[in-house]
Design an enzyme around this catalytic site. Structure first.
Site, PDB file in Angstrom:
ATOM      1  N   CYS A 143     -24.602  24.921  59.975  1.00  0.00           N
ATOM      2  CA  CYS A 143     -24.226  25.926  60.989  1.00  0.00           C
ATOM      3  C   CYS A 143     -22.856  25.147  61.494  1.00  0.00           C
ATOM      4  O   CYS A 143     -22.924  24.455  62.776  1.00  0.00           O
ATOM      5  CB  CYS A 143     -25.128  25.845  62.043  1.00  0.00           C
ATOM      6  SG  CYS A 143     -26.939  26.384  61.395  1.00  0.00           S
ATOM      7  N   ALA A 144     -21.739  25.407  60.659  1.00  0.00           N
ATOM      8  CA  ALA A 144     -20.585  24.480  60.873  1.00  0.00           C
ATOM      9  C   ALA A 144     -19.689  24.823  62.243  1.00  0.00           C
ATOM     10  O   ALA A 144     -19.303  23.980  62.700  1.00  0.00           O
ATOM     11  CB  ALA A 144     -19.668  24.414  59.835  1.00  0.00           C
ATOM     12  N   GLY A 198     -16.428  23.271  63.439  1.00  0.00           N
ATOM     13  CA  GLY A 198     -16.210  22.071  62.433  1.00  0.00           C
ATOM     14  C   GLY A 198     -16.031  20.758  62.934  1.00  0.00           C
ATOM     15  O   GLY A 198     -15.708  19.924  62.202  1.00  0.00           O
ATOM     16  N   ASP A 204     -21.098  29.101  58.017  1.00  0.00           N
ATOM     17  CA  ASP A 204     -21.441  29.699  59.314  1.00  0.00           C
ATOM     18  C   ASP A 204     -21.388  31.182  59.233  1.00  0.00           C
ATOM     19  O   ASP A 204     -20.638  31.774  58.148  1.00  0.00           O
ATOM     20  CB  ASP A 204     -20.232  29.293  60.318  1.00  0.00           C
ATOM     21  CG  ASP A 204     -20.913  29.269  61.789  1.00  0.00           C
ATOM     22  OD1 ASP A 204     -21.538  28.262  62.210  1.00  0.00           O
ATOM     23  OD2 ASP A 204     -20.714  30.506  62.350  1.00  0.00           O
ATOM     24  N   ASP A 245     -27.221  22.131  62.579  1.00  0.00           N
ATOM     25  CA  ASP A 245     -26.803  21.912  64.326  1.00  0.00           C
ATOM     26  C   ASP A 245     -27.145  23.399  64.720  1.00  0.00           C
ATOM     27  O   ASP A 245     -26.357  24.213  64.638  1.00  0.00           O
ATOM     28  CB  ASP A 245     -25.460  21.673  64.478  1.00  0.00           C
ATOM     29  CG  ASP A 245     -25.021  21.426  65.810  1.00  0.00           C
ATOM     30  OD1 ASP A 245     -26.085  21.475  66.711  1.00  0.00           O
ATOM     31  OD2 ASP A 245     -23.867  21.444  66.260  1.00  0.00           O
ATOM     32  N   CYS A 252     -28.083  21.127  71.063  1.00  0.00           N
ATOM     33  CA  CYS A 252     -27.573  20.454  72.288  1.00  0.00           C
ATOM     34  C   CYS A 252     -28.488  21.212  73.304  1.00  0.00           C
ATOM     35  O   CYS A 252     -27.775  21.545  74.380  1.00  0.00           O
ATOM     36  CB  CYS A 252     -25.924  20.938  72.439  1.00  0.00           C
ATOM     37  SG  CYS A 252     -25.622  22.489  72.164  1.00  0.00           S
TER      38      CYS A 252
END
Length: 418
Positions: A231-232, A235, A255, A302, A355
């Site tokens: 899930c870049a 980047g 992505d 991520d 996050c």
């Protein structure tokens, strides 16, 4: 604040406080429409608007539908969020507004008694947090994420060294300091115009929160390996991993958002990286991913998440998320992690990260995955960081806490295929 600045702030908040769009997007669009606003005007307007977001619980306690009373919301933000003395802005106020601000100030003690107004968190989020944390912990979290974040930079080791970059930045900004955990990080308490700075333009530095830099360390990519950033996005972590690999090997940056991946290409060029292959996919089940099944040495997920660890930067997120959006994210995260795991070769590493600070998105997801995929085992994050000479022990999982570590809230788990 001048009358014109107040007028613009009120117009901006009328849109921003509906929470229909991300606040930074609303702000950028407003400034594009009002090109004649000077630098100081933009600063005053943006600071006051974000102060309104950070003190929205208090503002909403005294104003019904704040977006429909945006001038009063702006005035309240000046007093509550920017500590402006009412006497200093008396010339801006009519009689009713002066009375409103006096009433607001009189309620300050009352605000500290209510958890949602003291922590500046909406009631849905407090209810969700109370299943895991006590009120004191929730208050500490709310206060820590209600401060503006500093500017964290990552030094690109392909182009420069941290000591050299730090010395150059300290000559301009004495508050610049090395980050305590990341060996590549520099923290600036006062933000600078980075996009025109020589160190940015020559690829020596990138903007990246210290917690995010540690994720690249946990991936632990080596020269010549095959790495997938599942899930870049734009980047940031891909670039950190590329530098870690000394530009040797191959990184597949996947992505679903082509526009975000397009932003990666100029960043790759600036960083001097040629080992990254950005590729837009339709979903985690895209057939183009299948060619890498069982071939990747390292896979980073991520995952899309509530973003509640980034409230220092995105204070509006807590009003744009809800129990329903979080519930939808949980299924998406599980699906992505399961799909990404198929790419990991025997003895290969899978890093799951968010996050978010919600255990539902973090530990619970990892526990569910391990129960369903016994061919994977958990690796202790603190041991990996110790091996990388990082003095940070948050247990078997990486858990970055804004109150304790002064980073965004991050979570990571390192898994290995047996």
């Amino acid at each position: 604040m001048t009358p014109i600045q107040l007028e613009h702030t009120a117009a901006l908040l009328a849109d921003m406080l509906t929470f229909k769009q991300p606040a930074d997007a609303v702000l950028s669009a407003y400034f594009r429409e009002h090109k004649k606003l000077g630098r100081q005007d933009r600063h005053e307007i943006a600071e006051t608007a974000f102060a309104a977001l950070r003190h929205y619980q208090k503002i909403a306690a005294v104003l019904r539908r704040p977006h429909a009373q945006s001038r009063k919301a702006a005035l309240a933000a000046l007093v509550l969020g920017r500590s402006v003395n009412i006497g200093k802005i008396q010339d801006l106020l009519d009689e009713e507004e002066a009375e409103f601000l006096s009433h607001l100030k009189a309620r300050k003690a009352e605000f500290s008694d209510g958890l949602h107004t003291a922590a500046e968190l909406p009631e849905w989020l407090i209810a969700q947090l109370q299943t895991h944390y006590n009120d004191e912990e929730i208050l500490a979290f709310g206060r820590s994420v209600n401060q503006a974040a500093p500017l964290d930079l990552r030094v690109n080791t392909l182009k420069n060294k941290r000591d050299k970059v730090l010395a150059a930045l300290q000559a301009e900004e004495p508050s610049a300091e090395a980050t305590p955990f990341s060996p590549w990080g520099i923290r600036l308490k006062n933000k600078i115009a980075l996009n025109k700075h020589e160190l940015f333009l020559d690829g020596s530095v990138e903007v990246q929160d210290e917690g995010s830099q540690l994720l690249a360390l946990l991936v632990g990519a080596k020269r010549g390996e095959i790495v997938v950033d599942f899930c870049a996005g734009a980047g940031g972590k891909t670039l950190a991993i590329g530098a870690q690999m000394a530009n040797k090997g191959r990184i597949y940056a996947f992505d679903i958002a082509g526009k975000r991946l397009a932003n990666l290409k100029p960043r790759m060029t600036r960083a001097g990286l040629t080992n990254i292959d950005p590729e837009r996919i339709s979903s985690e089940h895209d057939s183009r991913i299948a060619r890498l099944t069982g071939k990747a040495d390292r896979v980073l997920v991520d995952a899309p998440c509530s973003g509640l660890g980034t409230l220092r930067r995105n204070p509006d997120l807590k009003y744009r998320q809800s129990p329903e959006t979080v519930s939808n994210l949980l299924e998406q995260q599980h699906s992505i992690l399961t799909a990404a795991a198929k790419l990991v070769k025997p003895q290969g590493r899978l890093v799951y990260a968010t996050c978010s600070i919600l255990p539902e998105e973090n530990e619970h997801q990892v526990e569910r995955f391990l129960a369903e995929n016994p061919e994977f085992e958990l690796i202790d994050s603190s041991e990996l960081l110790a091996a990388a000479k990082v003095d940070l022990n948050t247990g078997k999982y990486l858990r970055m806490d804004s109150a304790v570590h002064h980073t965004d809230g991050f979570f990571a788990a390192v898994l290995q295929r047996k």
